[in-house]
Scaffold this motif. Sequence first.
Motif, PDB file in Angstrom:
ATOM      1  N   ASN A 190       0.822  -1.199   0.000  1.00 37.04           N
ATOM      2  CA  ASN A 190       0.000   0.000   0.000  1.00 37.04           C
ATOM      3  C   ASN A 190       0.863   1.258   0.000  1.00 37.04           C
ATOM      4  OD1 ASN A 190      -2.637  -1.418   0.381  1.00 37.04           O
ATOM      5  ND2 ASN A 190      -1.636  -2.054   2.270  1.00 37.04           N
ATOM      6  N   GLY A 191       0.289   2.345  -0.474  1.00 34.97           N
ATOM      7  CA  GLY A 191       1.005   3.613  -0.561  1.00 34.97           C
ATOM      8  C   GLY A 191       1.374   3.942  -1.990  1.00 34.97           C
ATOM      9  N   LEU A 192       1.747   5.191  -2.213  1.00 33.86           N
ATOM     10  CA  LEU A 192       2.054   5.730  -3.535  1.00 33.86           C
ATOM     11  C   LEU A 192       0.780   5.660  -4.396  1.00 33.86           C
ATOM     12  CD1 LEU A 192       5.652   4.273  -4.102  1.00 33.86           C
ATOM     13  CD2 LEU A 192       4.913   6.205  -2.700  1.00 33.86           C
ATOM     14  N   ALA A 193       0.902   5.309  -5.668  1.00 32.33           N
ATOM     15  CA  ALA A 193      -0.257   5.253  -6.554  1.00 32.33           C
ATOM     16  C   ALA A 193      -0.888   3.873  -6.474  1.00 32.33           C
ATOM     17  CB  ALA A 193       0.147   5.580  -7.988  1.00 32.33           C
ATOM     18  N   ASP A 194      -2.183   3.833  -6.215  1.00 33.61           N
ATOM     19  CA  ASP A 194      -2.907   2.571  -6.101  1.00 33.61           C
ATOM     20  C   ASP A 194      -3.451   2.172  -7.465  1.00 33.61           C
ATOM     21  OD1 ASP A 194      -4.851   0.522  -5.509  1.00 33.61           O
ATOM     22  OD2 ASP A 194      -4.809   1.218  -3.429  1.00 33.61           O
ATOM     23  N   PRO A 195      -3.253   0.920  -7.892  1.00 36.83           N
ATOM     24  CA  PRO A 195      -3.742   0.494  -9.216  1.00 36.83           C
ATOM     25  C   PRO A 195      -5.224   0.740  -9.430  1.00 36.83           C
ATOM     26  CG  PRO A 195      -2.294  -1.180  -8.286  1.00 36.83           C
ATOM     27  CD  PRO A 195      -2.518  -0.167  -7.205  1.00 36.83           C
ATOM     28  N   ARG A 196      -6.028   0.668  -8.371  1.00 34.07           N
ATOM     29  CA  ARG A 196      -7.476   0.790  -8.543  1.00 34.07           C
ATOM     30  C   ARG A 196      -7.902   2.213  -8.900  1.00 34.07           C
ATOM     31  NH1 ARG A 196     -10.597   2.259  -3.807  1.00 34.07           N
ATOM     32  NH2 ARG A 196     -12.208   0.803  -4.493  1.00 34.07           N
ATOM     33  N   ASP A 197      -6.988   3.178  -8.802  1.00 30.97           N
ATOM     34  CA  ASP A 197      -7.322   4.565  -9.107  1.00 30.97           C
ATOM     35  C   ASP A 197      -6.999   4.953 -10.545  1.00 30.97           C
ATOM     36  OD1 ASP A 197      -8.302   5.125  -6.540  1.00 30.97           O
ATOM     37  OD2 ASP A 197      -6.277   5.480  -5.771  1.00 30.97           O
ATOM     38  N   PHE A 198      -6.529   4.009 -11.351  1.00 29.02           N
ATOM     39  CA  PHE A 198      -6.266   4.274 -12.763  1.00 29.02           C
ATOM     40  C   PHE A 198      -7.481   3.837 -13.585  1.00 29.02           C
ATOM     41  CE2 PHE A 198      -2.164   4.362 -10.879  1.00 29.02           C
ATOM     42  CZ  PHE A 198      -1.378   5.170 -11.676  1.00 29.02           C
ATOM     43  N   PHE A 199      -7.861   4.676 -14.535  1.00 28.18           N
ATOM     44  CA  PHE A 199      -9.061   4.412 -15.319  1.00 28.18           C
ATOM     45  C   PHE A 199      -8.735   4.466 -16.811  1.00 28.18           C
ATOM     46  CE2 PHE A 199     -10.553   6.072 -11.311  1.00 28.18           C
ATOM     47  CZ  PHE A 199     -11.656   5.291 -11.015  1.00 28.18           C
TER      48      PHE A 199
END
Length: 433
Positions: A217-226
């Motif tokens: 966890n931390g930095l850019a989370d894969p689930r936030d890319f669309f």
Amino acid sequence: MSPTRYLHGFGNEFESEALPGALPMGQNSPQRCPYGLYAEQLSGSAFTAPNCLNRRSWLYRIRPSVLHVRNPKDIEQSHWKTAPCRDVGAPLGQLRWDASDVADDAGSFIEGMRTIVTAGDCGQRVGMAAHLYLAGRSMVDDYFYDADGELLIVPQFGDLRIFTEFGLLECSPGEICVVPRGVKFRVELSAGPSRGYVCENYGAPFTLPYRGVIGANGLADPRDFFSPTAAFEDKEKPCRLSVKWGGSFYRCDIDQSPLDVVAWHGNYAPYKYDLRKFCPVGALLFDHPDPSIFTVLTSPSDESGVGNVDFAIFPPRWQVAEHTFRPPWYHLNIMSEFMGLIYGRYDAKPSGFEPGGMSLHNAMLPHGPDAEAFEQASRADLGPAKIDDALAFMFESRLPLYPTSFAMSLETLQQDYAECWSGLRRHFTGNGP
């Protein structure tokens, strides 16, 4: 329809269709596709790349792309340069530019591209170029794709509507959009002129960085890319498709929109990310971590742990370390750094670095806080403090970044940039031998 969630860089398969049943099931290229569509594969990696690195998507379109790239004509795009590019002697020193205005007669997103620095060799698929875009009008019947690299787009002001073969992505300041190599698109301006930055990545596609001891966890989370929901233009009228290939530009006159993909599936697609969802990680007691903790995306190189290009940000965050000089320390770095400021005030340069501006600190050239920042940070109350009014970013490369003649001739180039360190005075209190 909401965008498709896209777990970037992990080989996941995703799918979207604009018409029910347009996506063939169980077979990628059936003898007859639904709705009379053509099946076409877009490959962003070698066919034999390892599964975790293999990128490809299947597109089901009204007409295949072989009808788009025919009878190409050379066109001039004089301010968009491609590495290797040494059209001016590289100065030994640090460089900084003020923001450039968008002229009243500014062209489209593509026409307004201005190359500031280049690195590596496009033909060898190594390196990058950093561009400034100054856009004053929408692309209407004009389309583009870049065969030389993927485009990481960072708006600084003005919203963009990026219509791609895969569907629509809307991108505002504080967000980024990545258009992969070979993907056709056009850009509309949502609310007047727009200015921003573009990293043209010649190397391996951007992916999430290895987190190491940070963990899951931390930095850019894969689930936030669309990535976008499938949408298509069924437009039968004269249009123009421009192509960048091998550093040259070509235009093809076509009789229909090339954005005619009715359905798609795969893991090679455009995507967007809201930088405000980045979860910073930092020191909780003392000392200043390396800036690699702010890496959003990385383009890996053949050298383990060393990026062809890294995209890092310096977002709003709490600072809590005690007995610690909090701005970036003075340093000479093996990596070359191109920085831009989206909004606010950068803590290491409280004066002279404005939103829309740029700076270049090349490999092994010293840099760090200016005299004002040093004095303020050396005397600051070290209680918890929040940086909540700034968002800066950095395109960082292992390769030297060479400024273009255009960049060196800009009126916004600060001729006295190095003077920001001239006020650093002697504080030494020891006795000599």
